[in-house]
Design a protein around this motif. Structure first.
Motif, short mmCIF file in Angstrom:
data_model
loop_
_atom_site.label_atom_id
_atom_site.label_comp_id
_atom_site.label_asym_id
_atom_site.label_seq_id
_atom_site.Cartn_x
_atom_site.Cartn_y
_atom_site.Cartn_z
N SER A 191 -19.96 28.61 16.60
CA SER A 191 -19.71 28.26 15.20
C SER A 191 -18.23 28.20 14.83
O SER A 191 -17.86 27.52 13.88
CB SER A 191 -20.42 29.27 14.28
OG SER A 191 -19.97 30.59 14.54
N SER A 192 -17.37 28.92 15.54
CA SER A 192 -15.94 28.95 15.22
C SER A 192 -15.10 28.13 16.19
O SER A 192 -13.89 28.34 16.30
CB SER A 192 -15.43 30.40 15.20
OG SER A 192 -16.09 31.16 14.23
N ALA A 193 -15.73 27.19 16.89
CA ALA A 193 -15.05 26.51 17.99
C ALA A 193 -13.82 25.72 17.56
O ALA A 193 -12.79 25.75 18.24
CB ALA A 193 -16.03 25.60 18.72
N VAL A 194 -13.89 25.01 16.43
CA VAL A 194 -12.76 24.16 16.02
C VAL A 194 -11.51 25.02 15.81
O VAL A 194 -10.43 24.73 16.35
CB VAL A 194 -13.10 23.38 14.75
CG1 VAL A 194 -11.86 22.65 14.24
CG2 VAL A 194 -14.22 22.37 15.03
N LEU A 195 -11.65 26.08 15.04
CA LEU A 195 -10.50 26.94 14.77
C LEU A 195 -10.17 27.81 15.98
O LEU A 195 -8.99 28.10 16.25
CB LEU A 195 -10.79 27.82 13.55
CG LEU A 195 -11.09 27.04 12.26
CD1 LEU A 195 -11.44 28.00 11.12
CD2 LEU A 195 -9.92 26.16 11.86
N GLY A 196 -11.18 28.20 16.75
CA GLY A 196 -10.94 29.01 17.94
C GLY A 196 -10.14 28.27 18.99
O GLY A 196 -9.31 28.86 19.69
N GLN A 197 -10.37 26.97 19.11
CA GLN A 197 -9.60 26.18 20.08
C GLN A 197 -8.14 26.06 19.66
O GLN A 197 -7.23 26.09 20.50
CB GLN A 197 -10.25 24.81 20.22
CG GLN A 197 -11.57 24.84 20.96
CD GLN A 197 -12.38 23.57 20.82
OE1 GLN A 197 -11.94 22.60 20.20
NE2 GLN A 197 -13.57 23.55 21.38
N GLN A 198 -7.90 25.96 18.35
CA GLN A 198 -6.52 25.93 17.87
C GLN A 198 -5.84 27.28 18.13
O GLN A 198 -4.66 27.33 18.52
CB GLN A 198 -6.50 25.61 16.38
CG GLN A 198 -7.00 24.22 16.04
CD GLN A 198 -7.08 23.99 14.55
OE1 GLN A 198 -6.61 24.80 13.76
NE2 GLN A 198 -7.69 22.88 14.15
N TYR A 199 -6.56 28.34 17.91
CA TYR A 199 -6.05 29.70 18.16
C TYR A 199 -5.66 29.84 19.64
O TYR A 199 -4.57 30.35 19.96
CB TYR A 199 -7.16 30.68 17.79
CG TYR A 199 -6.82 32.14 17.82
CD1 TYR A 199 -5.87 32.69 16.98
CD2 TYR A 199 -7.54 33.00 18.66
CE1 TYR A 199 -5.61 34.06 16.98
CE2 TYR A 199 -7.29 34.36 18.66
CZ TYR A 199 -6.33 34.89 17.81
OH TYR A 199 -6.09 36.24 17.82
N TYR A 231 -10.66 35.28 17.88
CA TYR A 231 -10.58 34.58 16.61
C TYR A 231 -11.73 35.01 15.70
O TYR A 231 -12.89 34.94 16.08
CB TYR A 231 -10.63 33.06 16.79
CG TYR A 231 -10.49 32.37 15.46
CD1 TYR A 231 -9.22 32.17 14.91
CD2 TYR A 231 -11.60 32.00 14.70
CE1 TYR A 231 -9.08 31.61 13.65
CE2 TYR A 231 -11.46 31.43 13.45
CZ TYR A 231 -10.20 31.24 12.93
OH TYR A 231 -10.05 30.71 11.68
N GLY A 232 -11.38 35.43 14.48
CA GLY A 232 -12.39 35.73 13.48
C GLY A 232 -12.67 37.21 13.33
O GLY A 232 -12.63 37.99 14.30
N SER A 233 -12.98 37.63 12.12
CA SER A 233 -13.20 39.05 11.84
C SER A 233 -14.42 39.63 12.55
O SER A 233 -14.35 40.75 13.07
CB SER A 233 -13.31 39.27 10.33
OG SER A 233 -12.05 39.12 9.71
N PRO A 234 -15.58 38.94 12.61
CA PRO A 234 -16.73 39.54 13.29
C PRO A 234 -16.47 39.85 14.76
O PRO A 234 -16.84 40.93 15.24
CB PRO A 234 -17.82 38.47 13.12
CG PRO A 234 -17.46 37.74 11.88
CD PRO A 234 -15.95 37.68 11.91
N THR A 235 -15.83 38.93 15.47
CA THR A 235 -15.54 39.18 16.88
C THR A 235 -14.47 40.26 17.04
O THR A 235 -14.51 41.06 17.98
CB THR A 235 -15.10 37.88 17.59
OG1 THR A 235 -14.09 37.24 16.79
CG2 THR A 235 -16.27 36.94 17.78
#
Length: 419
Positions: free
Chosen positions: A53-61, A117-121
């Motif tokens: 679900s967070s792939a777009v922003l995770g790839q930028q990260y 990337y992301g608060s849950p992870t």
């Protein structure tokens, strides 16, 4: 080297340093020596949401860490050693992020950890840094719950989510409404997606808007996967607010904007936090103009290494630098500074140097609260507006690149500047 602020402070982590052994077994990284006789690359491990679900922003990260590594290695490394990255795809899964962080520390034997990337992870993976007594610096976590657990080895270059939402009412208070032949707005419809980050962020906007004297005329929290916003749009129309403030994610914000346009729902100020992403332009086309959005970083900020960072990003692909890259780069700069300050790769020495960080990064001034969040990053929250299908930076005022477009035309008439 990052630019330093000349400050000195002793925090909670200094006093707890002697007692952390009871938390868990030390990793190999925690037992490293003083760096005097070491050779070979410094290894940093992390997971990134390269799928899910967070792939777009995770790839930028993920790209942000690579940019930081390349910049450091092109300039002589850290402690005369190159930087090497080891990473895995956590598939946007908190359980997978924790599992892989443990693998990085216990099996791969990396020297240091970056947060995912992301608060849950991050909430899940940060436990590993505590158990292994190895620092973890994240560039992408802001959930207040993460920082309420006495984690002496965990830091985020972002501020807590409940510190955000202050720039938007400050910007509204700075507008000369009379100059735009408008009455000063006073009522708000506040929407937020039902997720840990957006729920907290949306409440922060409400608190700050109310604190600035605005009345919340309509409030709604909606499921993240909501497809039909017609009932919410009807509720907003009945409340007849001056301002619409939505805290969601790119996909659901685009769905709402499209349906608001189709329903001809018009307000004086239409603010959607993630409407900076290209999905909103793909959805609305030239009708995106006049919409406002927020950002925790902008490529036009005059911060340490921003120009170099944007240039390196533009060399990689034909797109403007996005926020997650700067987050990752800032986390790397924290390690860069801490290792140089410690003059050592000993985990406890580096951890203490991180705790005492007070430098300029790609996110501006970076200094950590005793519980690990950045005391200053929230102050740099931007307010921007789409104008001619490009984003004009309006706030903070010292970085502004243009003037606000007002009044906002009705849908269908937003393809030209104010007359």
């Amino acid at each position: 080297m990052p630019e330093r602020h000349q400050t000195s402070h002793v925090d909670r982590r200094t006093f707890l340093k002697g007692s952390v052994g009871a938390v868990g077994l030390a990793s190999a990284a925690g037992c490293l020596g003083d760096g005097g006789g070491e050779s070979g690359p410094l290894t940093f491990g992390y997971t990134a949401s390269l799928s899910g679900s967070s792939a777009v922003l995770g790839q930028q990260y993920h790209t942000g860490f690579q940019i930081w590594r390349d910049h450091v290695n092109d300039n002589g490394g850290i402690l005369d050693r190159d930087v090497e990255l080891t990473h895995y795809d956590d598939e946007s899964s908190p359980d997978r992020a924790r599992e892989l962080a443990n693998r990085l520390a216990s099996q791969d034997g990396v020297d240091f950890l970056f947060g995912p990337y992301g608060s849950p992870t991050n909430y899940s993976a940060s436990v590993v840094s505590q158990q292994q007594q190895i620092p973890m610096v994240s560039g992408a976590s802001s959930d207040p719950a993460i920082f309420d657990r006495d984690l002496e080895y965990y830091y985020s270059t972002l501020s807590k989510t409940n510190e955000y939402g202050k720039s938007f009412p400050n910007f509204l208070s700075s507008v000369d409404w009379g100059a735009h032949d408008m009455e000063e707005p006073s009522t708000v419809a506040a929407l937020r997606a039902e997720a840990a980050y957006t729920s907290t962020l949306g409440q922060s906007f409400i608190d700050n808007l109310e604190g600035a004297g605005f009345e919340i005329a309509y409030e709604e929290e909606y499921p993240l996967d909501l497809q039909d916003f017609s009932n919410i749009i009807s509720g907003i129309r009945s409340a007849d607010p001056d301002i619409l403030c939505l805290s969601g994610f790119p996909a659901d914000e685009a769905r709402f904007a499209e349906q608001a346009q189709q329903a001809d729902l018009n307000v004086d100020i239409h603010y959607q936090n993630y409407s900076s992403q290209t999905v909103i332009v793909d959805t609305l086309g030239e009708q995106v103009d006049y919409m406002f959005n927020g950002a925790w970083w902008d490529r036009r900020y005059d911060y340490n290494r921003v120009d170099t960072y944007v240039e390196m990003w533009n060399e990689r692909q034909d797109a403007m630098a996005e926020m997650p890259l700067s987050y990752a780069t800032a986390a790397g700069m924290v390690y860069e500074n801490a290792l140089e300050e410690a003059g050592s790769t000993n985990a406890d020495d580096v951890n203490q140097a991180i705790a005492e960080t007070d430098i300029e990064t790609t996110l501006g001034r970076t200094q950590f609260h005793e519980t690990g969040w950045n005391l200053h990053q929230y102050k740099n929250e931007a307010v921007r507006q789409w104008q001619d299908q490009e984003m004009t930076l309006l706030y903070p005022e010292n970085f502004a690149t243009g003037d606000v477009w007002l009044p906002t035309p009705e849908w269908g008439d937003r393809n030209s500047s104010p007359q």
